[in-house]
Design a protein around this motif. Structure first.
Motif, PDB file in Angstrom:
ATOM      1  N   ILE A 185      17.546 -15.241  13.649  1.00 20.90           N
ATOM      2  CA  ILE A 185      17.003 -17.257  13.913  1.00 20.90           C
ATOM      3  C   ILE A 185      17.333 -17.490  13.180  1.00 20.90           C
ATOM      4  CG2 ILE A 185      15.087 -17.973  13.982  1.00 20.90           C
ATOM      5  CD1 ILE A 185      13.678 -15.424  14.383  1.00 20.90           C
ATOM      6  N   VAL A 243       9.711 -12.664   5.776  1.00 19.67           N
ATOM      7  CA  VAL A 243       9.474 -13.900   4.757  1.00 19.67           C
ATOM      8  C   VAL A 243       8.328 -14.422   4.385  1.00 19.67           C
ATOM      9  CG1 VAL A 243       9.107 -16.283   5.517  1.00 19.67           C
ATOM     10  CG2 VAL A 243      10.950 -15.525   6.804  1.00 19.67           C
ATOM     11  N   TYR A 298       9.766 -10.835   9.340  1.00 14.56           N
ATOM     12  CA  TYR A 298      10.768 -10.841   9.724  1.00 14.56           C
ATOM     13  C   TYR A 298      11.686 -10.812   7.359  1.00 14.56           C
ATOM     14  CZ  TYR A 298      11.139 -13.172  14.670  1.00 14.56           C
ATOM     15  OH  TYR A 298      10.042 -13.485  15.253  1.00 14.56           O
ATOM     16  N   SER A 310       5.978 -21.943   6.508  1.00 14.35           N
ATOM     17  CA  SER A 310       7.022 -21.286   7.478  1.00 14.35           C
ATOM     18  C   SER A 310       6.603 -21.228   8.387  1.00 14.35           C
ATOM     19  CB  SER A 310       7.321 -19.770   6.696  1.00 14.35           C
ATOM     20  OG  SER A 310       7.795 -18.787   7.500  1.00 14.35           O
ATOM     21  N   ALA A 311       5.030 -20.809   8.376  1.00  8.13           N
ATOM     22  CA  ALA A 311       4.007 -20.188   9.910  1.00  8.13           C
ATOM     23  C   ALA A 311       4.153 -21.564  10.965  1.00  8.13           C
ATOM     24  CB  ALA A 311       2.599 -19.558   9.630  1.00  8.13           C
ATOM     25  N   SER A 321      13.106 -21.600   5.341  1.00  6.10           N
ATOM     26  CA  SER A 321      11.578 -20.274   4.938  1.00  6.10           C
ATOM     27  C   SER A 321      12.354 -18.858   5.212  1.00  6.10           C
ATOM     28  CB  SER A 321      10.584 -19.599   5.667  1.00  6.10           C
ATOM     29  OG  SER A 321      10.346 -19.286   7.193  1.00  6.10           O
ATOM     30  N   ILE A 322      13.466 -19.272   6.229  1.00  3.82           N
ATOM     31  CA  ILE A 322      14.364 -17.677   7.118  1.00  3.82           C
ATOM     32  C   ILE A 322      15.308 -17.381   5.461  1.00  3.82           C
ATOM     33  CG2 ILE A 322      14.997 -16.362   8.896  1.00  3.82           C
ATOM     34  CD1 ILE A 322      13.652 -18.389  11.158  1.00  3.82           C
ATOM     35  N   PHE A 331       6.222 -14.332  16.288  1.00  5.59           N
ATOM     36  CA  PHE A 331       6.677 -15.352  15.573  1.00  5.59           C
ATOM     37  C   PHE A 331       5.695 -16.661  15.156  1.00  5.59           C
ATOM     38  CE2 PHE A 331       8.860 -19.048  16.921  1.00  5.59           C
ATOM     39  CZ  PHE A 331      10.175 -18.823  17.094  1.00  5.59           C
ATOM     40  N   SER A 332       4.897 -17.453  15.652  1.00  7.02           N
ATOM     41  CA  SER A 332       3.871 -18.427  14.686  1.00  7.02           C
ATOM     42  C   SER A 332       3.670 -17.347  13.284  1.00  7.02           C
ATOM     43  CB  SER A 332       2.768 -17.897  15.224  1.00  7.02           C
ATOM     44  OG  SER A 332       2.408 -19.095  15.350  1.00  7.02           O
ATOM     45  N   GLY A 334       5.630 -24.025  12.832  1.00  5.03           N
ATOM     46  CA  GLY A 334       6.601 -24.469  12.994  1.00  5.03           C
ATOM     47  C   GLY A 334       7.144 -25.430  14.734  1.00  5.03           C
ATOM     48  N   LEU A 335       8.287 -25.194  15.599  1.00  7.37           N
ATOM     49  CA  LEU A 335       8.024 -25.681  16.268  1.00  7.37           C
ATOM     50  C   LEU A 335       7.996 -24.786  17.549  1.00  7.37           C
ATOM     51  CD1 LEU A 335      11.968 -25.655  16.160  1.00  7.37           C
ATOM     52  CD2 LEU A 335      10.440 -27.899  15.829  1.00  7.37           C
ATOM     53  N   GLY A 336       7.607 -23.690  17.144  1.00  9.55           N
ATOM     54  CA  GLY A 336       6.652 -22.504  17.640  1.00  9.55           C
ATOM     55  C   GLY A 336       5.543 -23.063  18.372  1.00  9.55           C
ATOM     56  N   ASN A 337       5.007 -23.275  17.407  1.00 12.83           N
ATOM     57  CA  ASN A 337       3.293 -24.534  17.982  1.00 12.83           C
ATOM     58  C   ASN A 337       3.280 -25.547  18.386  1.00 12.83           C
ATOM     59  OD1 ASN A 337       3.256 -23.315  15.308  1.00 12.83           O
ATOM     60  ND2 ASN A 337       1.307 -23.377  15.234  1.00 12.83           N
ATOM     61  N   SER A 348       5.304 -15.475  11.677  1.00 14.13           N
ATOM     62  CA  SER A 348       7.080 -15.023  10.937  1.00 14.13           C
ATOM     63  C   SER A 348       6.470 -13.672  10.342  1.00 14.13           C
ATOM     64  CB  SER A 348       7.353 -16.447   9.537  1.00 14.13           C
ATOM     65  OG  SER A 348       6.918 -17.773   9.699  1.00 14.13           O
ATOM     66  N   SER A 381       9.986 -23.788   8.081  1.00 10.67           N
ATOM     67  CA  SER A 381      10.071 -22.431   9.320  1.00 10.67           C
ATOM     68  C   SER A 381      11.623 -22.239   8.792  1.00 10.67           C
ATOM     69  CB  SER A 381       9.976 -22.671  10.408  1.00 10.67           C
ATOM     70  OG  SER A 381       8.541 -23.571  10.668  1.00 10.67           O
ATOM     71  N   TYR A 383      17.483 -21.396  15.440  1.00  4.26           N
ATOM     72  CA  TYR A 383      16.805 -22.229  15.155  1.00  4.26           C
ATOM     73  C   TYR A 383      17.279 -23.524  14.367  1.00  4.26           C
ATOM     74  CZ  TYR A 383      11.585 -22.581  13.738  1.00  4.26           C
ATOM     75  OH  TYR A 383      10.199 -23.514  13.748  1.00  4.26           O
TER      76      TYR A 383
HETATM   77  N1  PFF Z   1       6.952 -19.689  12.451  1.00  5.74           N
HETATM   78  C1  PFF Z   1       7.767 -20.219  12.591  1.00  5.74           C
HETATM   79  C2  PFF Z   1       8.035 -21.085  14.384  1.00  5.74           C
HETATM   80  O1  PFF Z   1       6.555 -20.782  14.697  1.00  5.74           O
HETATM   81  O2  PFF Z   1       8.225 -22.454  14.403  1.00  5.74           O
HETATM   82  C3  PFF Z   1       8.735 -19.682  13.190  1.00  5.74           C
HETATM   83  C4  PFF Z   1       9.770 -18.832  11.962  1.00  5.74           C
HETATM   84  C5  PFF Z   1       9.891 -19.155  11.583  1.00  5.74           C
HETATM   85  C6  PFF Z   1      10.256 -17.604  13.023  1.00  5.74           C
HETATM   86  C7  PFF Z   1      10.567 -17.519  10.177  1.00  5.74           C
HETATM   87  C8  PFF Z   1      10.688 -16.499  11.809  1.00  5.74           C
HETATM   88  C9  PFF Z   1      10.532 -16.607  11.041  1.00  5.74           C
HETATM   89  F1  PFF Z   1      11.055 -15.815   9.765  1.00  5.74           F
END
Ligand code: PFF
Length: 684
Positions: A102, A255, A253, A25-26, A357-358, A247-248, A28-31, A250, A354, A106
């Motif tokens: 999201i 989760v 939220y 979950s952590a 998980s949401i 965000f990274s 994800g695309l954000g990284n 999670s 990710s 997402y």
């Molecule tokens: N952590 C995920 C990312 O870095 O892409 C994005 C994300 C997943 C944000 C789950 C919020 C969440 F609840």
């Protein structure tokens, strides 16, 4: 009935399954597109300082808080907060609703990844060049035109434009995949993540090695690691870094809280939280190396051909990095289509866990509250999420995506919710209960410092960032909702309306009576009877009055002088001192509750919250005065090879990540030799 649910609650098959799902979950695309471009924009290697501080000092304690609450109450976010205190249920819904926003957009980014995966596969099968291929500056233009015009048919402006049906198909694929990953519950998720977590990580390492072996890679890394320390003086840098931490990881939220609610009763919480943080940090770091080394290689190739494109010419924010800059860079290399295939496959596998998980957290929130069957709620959610997602499949979809994402992950969204979460659980609940719960089963124990971190330090830091960002937004030329020419900024108006609706709907949802849950601290608080003494009441009122006086002074200062407080230093100091005194007094009373069952009054609780905000406001106003509200300046970095400072930054980051992970694994091993906790089986 509630007890019945408790016994029937599904659990993760193994500790590994849980840890991998949380890492999934952590990470994800954000990284891969959030972290590198924010770092590039905000001082390169210098950005790592607030980011690492945020990850370790805010990320780990908050993750433990969420794990402990979820595990303790065995409920998803709304009911978890509701079980501590019925009036706090709305905090859980707030996170769930932000998560729901999201999951509208997402999967749309995942859909872009699927499309680009398809384009890459097509060019391998047909033996043709990638459709965005081109060299030199024209090549960059090609890549931009391909993404913005050929693929998105993007239009600017506040409308929507036509529906882009070719994006709808991959969007449906994303939702169907997400559906099948979670429809059977967390046990299946715990198995799927054994594939979706290590695979993208391995591919990232392959991409990083590939990047590092390209000529010119080191020049790319200069943009990544060369520090511009002056950026640390700008609160924007800290704001971006902390936003990225939330965000990274999670965080907030709901989760992580939901995932922990499915953990077996004897599971470790503290060490798992640290492992997840370090793994996420490590992935971002390796991702950054892969991206910048490849961009460096691209710059070298294009300069050789006499049609030079520098790293600075292509680095762009958000989807621009993943769908324009990086595809362009890969298109310059031998075997371009294969590398592109690997890259987009990495993105798909990074994003899918990710995304689901949401969905799982929203689903579990609804199921826990209503008692409805997963098999009915999940299909309904899939259809609703897909239907709302259509907004982002229009010609203006990417603009809306940027706006909504900015609101959710910026000032008005998640950092504020993080603050609310800390304040709710530490001032309106007995935080010591959660610390003891986590400590009873963890590989290593939290000291009492954690209570103070959650009650005082983290709220003050997040409050400062929130208030500073608010000042920044409100004092912009023309204001936040209008341009300097007086025209309405439609995107911001809509974003603000969405954000304003979230707390209202959250409160409304928390008022709905649940058929399956008894609320108000069921099984959590009822066993303790609190009482309040006379001294308690007097001290609480004193603390409350002090907090209000400090707030009043600040309000008068701001309404008379705006943010220009240069001449009001003395009054600011008064406000700060009174605010600090109020918080210390309120905290002293709360600390008594940690040890006994003498409960402070509601005045004391509000004194703590208001006092915390007073302190944050004083710090934020000082920061505004010291640094101004100016936004970032363009980064000037000449490729000149890594300096010794860059090498030191590289070494420190590597040591910290590798050292942190090794320490966590060592603690897990030594703890599990006493009692086998490494594999946990469900009780049923
Ligand atoms: N952590 C995920 C990312 O870095 O892409 C994005 C994300 C997943 C944000 C789950 C919020 C969440 F609840």
């Amino acid at each position: 009935m509630a007890e019945l649910l408790e016994e029937q609650r599904e659990t993760w098959g193994t500790r590994g399954g849980f840890v991998l799902a949380a890492v999934g979950s952590a990470v994800g695309l954000g990284n891969l597109w959030g972290f590198p471009y924010k770092l590039y924009d905000s001082g390169g290697g210098a950005f790592l300082v607030p980011y690492i501080i945020g990850m370790v000092c805010i990320g780990i304690p908050l993750l433990i808080l969420e794990f402990s609450l979820g595990h303790f109450t065995q409920r998803a976010a709304p009911n978890a907060f509701g079980r501590c205190n019925k009036r706090l249920e709305f905090v859980g819904w707030w996170g769930i609703l932000l998560g729901f926003v999201i999951i509208m957009y997402y999967p749309v980014i995942l859909a872009y990844c699927f499309s680009f995966l398809y384009f890459s596969a097509q060019s391998i099968i047909n033996g043709t060049a990638l459709p965005w291929a081109g060299s030199g500056i024209e090549g960059v233009e090609n890549a931009k035109t391909f993404f913005n015009e050929t693929y998105l048919h993007k239009i600017d402006g506040p409308g929507f434009g036509n529906m882009q049906w070719h994006i709808l198909t991959p969007l449906i694929i994303s939702w169907v995949l997400m559906y099948f990953c979670i429809f059977k519950g967390v046990k299946l998720v715990g198995k799927i993540v054994w594939l979706t977590v290590p695979l993208p990580f391995l591919m990232l390492i392959v991409l990083a090695i590939r990047g590092l072996t390209l000529e010119g890679a080191m020049d790319g890394l200069v943009y990544y690691l060369d520090p511009d320390w002056s950026q640390l003086a700008k609160p924007t840098t800290w704001r971006l870094a902390f936003g990225q931490v939330f965000f990274s990881l999670s965080l907030a939220y709901g989760v992580m809280l939901t995932y922990a609610s499915f953990l077996h009763r004897k599971s470790d919480l503290n060490n798992n939280a640290a492992i997840i943080c370090f793994a996420d940090l490590g992935t971002s770091f390796v991702g950054g190396i892969a991206i910048f080394a490849t961009l460096g290689g691209m710059a070298f190739v294009t300069q050789q051909s006499g049609n030079g494109v520098g790293v600075a010419d292509v680095v762009d924010g958000g989807p621009g990095l993943a769908f324009i800059a990086f595809p362009y860079a890969l298109a310059q290399l031998p075997g371009a289509a294969w590398w592109s295939l690997i890259f987009f496959f990495t993105l798909v596998t990074l994003g899918i866990d990710s995304a689901f998980s949401i969905t799982e957290s929203v689903l579990a929130g609804l199921v826990d509250k209503t008692g409805w069957k997963r098999s009915i709620v999940l299909p309904a959610m899939t259809v609703v999420g897909l239907a709302f997602g259509l907004v982002f499949v229009t010609q203006s979809g990417l603009n809306w995506l940027y706006t909504i994402d900015g609101f959710i992950n910026g000032t008005w969204g998640i950092a504020f919710l993080g603050l609310l979460e800390c304040v709710a659980l530490s001032w309106f609940y007995r935080i010591e209960t959660l610390r003891s719960h986590a400590n009873e089963r963890s590989d290593w124990k939290l000291g009492v410092w954690w209570n103070y971190a959650i009650r005082l330090v983290i709220p003050i830091v997040l409050g400062t960032l929130f208030i500073w960002s608010l000042i920044d937004d409100v004092t912009k030329e023309g204001g936040f909702l209008k341009t300097p020419d007086g025209e309405w900024i439609v995107f911001n108006c809509v974003g603000l309306c969405v954000m304003a609706m979230v707390p209202i709907v959250s409160i409304a949802l928390s008022l709905v009576k649940s058929p399956v849950y008894t609320g108000d601290g069921h099984g959590v608080q009822k066993t303790i009877t609190y009482h309040t003494s006379y001294t308690n009441r007097v001290l609480s009122i004193v603390a409350f009055l002090m907090a209000m006086i400090s707030a009043a002074v600040l309000i008068v200062i701001i309404s008379v002088h705006g943010t220009n407080i240069a001449n009001m230093k003395v009054w600011m100091c008064y406000a700060l001192v009174i605010g600090v005194a109020a918080v210390l007094l309120a905290n002293y009373q709360m600390a008594k509750l940690d040890k006994s069952n003498i409960a402070p009054t509601v005045f004391n609780r509000f004194a703590g919250v208001i006092g915390t905000l007073d302190i944050s406001a004083c710090i934020a106003l000082t920061l505004v005065t010291l640094t101004g509200t100016a936004a970032k300046a363009p980064r000037e970095t000449a490729a000149k090879g890594l300096t010794s400072t860059s090498y030191i930054i590289l070494a420190v980051a590597c040591l910290l990540i590798a050292g942190g992970l090794s320490w966590c694994f060592w603690r897990a091993m030594t703890a599990s030799s006493d009692e086998d906790k490494s594999i946990q089986y469900p009780s049923s």
